[in-house]
Design a protein around this motif. Structure first.
Motif: not given
Length: 264
Positions: A147-148, A163-171
């Motif tokens: 989940q984002t 759309g998670l590059a280059p840094r992201s927080a996900v659940v």
């Protein structure tokens, strides 16, 4: 698979960038001391309050994972070595001559179902499925969903496409857990609204009681003033009558004194 030792170790250690070699080298030295003197207790136990250990290993991404893979386990106030020496030799050999650890192309802060967050590196060509498999292998079990802003249904899309590059927080959550969490939040909101309404009623009741009490005090004070005024008027009349009687008596006495014939 692009890791040569352990997926969890390499996905986390690589986050140190140019300093990754220092972390790996420090852990290699710890393992080498055990190999050279396997019966020496001081090398088989690492104190958690050690400043050098905290700053050079445990405070670095992947440091604890690498020590765990080396064979150290949690103990009160320390980490204790509990693995066999053959495994230790293999890991130490890797630490002393590690492969080139490429810089992470995608860095994810993955929040796990149990509430903890782990940082890990992924290639930009890896997919949502790879992230879920990583979480399932090392941190969670069962059917998982990523989940984002919303749950990811396209498991085989590359992370860059999501759309998670280059840094992201996900659940990472268990399937059904999101719905359960939403229901729990709705229930909490309903309970909060009911509590707010109850508190408002209690405040209104308290305000009405306060106003009634204030009105009762005001009426009591008015009655007290009225009674005091009535008593004052009565006292004034009595005082006036007494003064008049005394004045008449003094007048009569004065007349008798000035006219002796009145006494015959």
């Amino acid at each position: 698979m692009w890791w040569s030792l352990d997926e969890r170790v390499e996905r986390t250690v690589v986050l140190n960038g140019a300093d990754a070699g220092e972390v790996v080298g420090m852990v290699g030295k710890i393992g080498r001391k055990i190999l050279e003197e396997p019966d020496e207790p001081k090398y088989r136990q690492l104190r958690l309050d050690s400043k050098a250990l905290s700053t050079k290993v445990l405070g670095k991404p992947g440091g604890r994972e690498l020590l765990t893979y080396l064979g150290f386990r949690n103990a009160p106030g320390a980490l204790t070595f509990e693995a066999d020496l053959d495994h230790l030799r293999r890991v130490v050999a890797w630490c002393e001559q590690p492969p080139a650890l490429e810089r992470p192309q995608v860095e994810l802060a993955v929040r796990l179902p149990r509430g903890t967050t782990v940082r890990a590196a992924f290639r930009k060509t890896e997919t949502v499925r790879d992230v879920l498999e990583f979480a399932r292998r090392y941190y969670a079990t069962g059917d998982l969903v990523l989940q984002t802003a919303a749950p990811k249904e396209t498991l085989d899309d590359a992370l860059t496409l999501e759309g998670l590059a280059p840094r992201s927080a996900v659940v990472v959550a268990k399937v059904g857990a999101l719905e359960a969490a939403e229901e729990a939040m709705d229930q909490a909101r309903r309970e909060g609204l009911a509590r707010e309404q109850r508190e408002r009623r209690e405040m209104d009741d308290a305000e009405r009681k306060r106003r009634r009490a204030a009105l009762a005090r005001k009426e009591a004070e008015a009655r007290a003033r009225k009674d005091a005024l009535r008593h004052f008027e009565c006292d004034r009349e009595e005082t006036h009558d007494r003064v008049e009687r005394e004045r008449r008596l003094r007048g009569a006495a004065d007349r008798r004194t000035s006219d002796p014939g009145m006494n015959e």
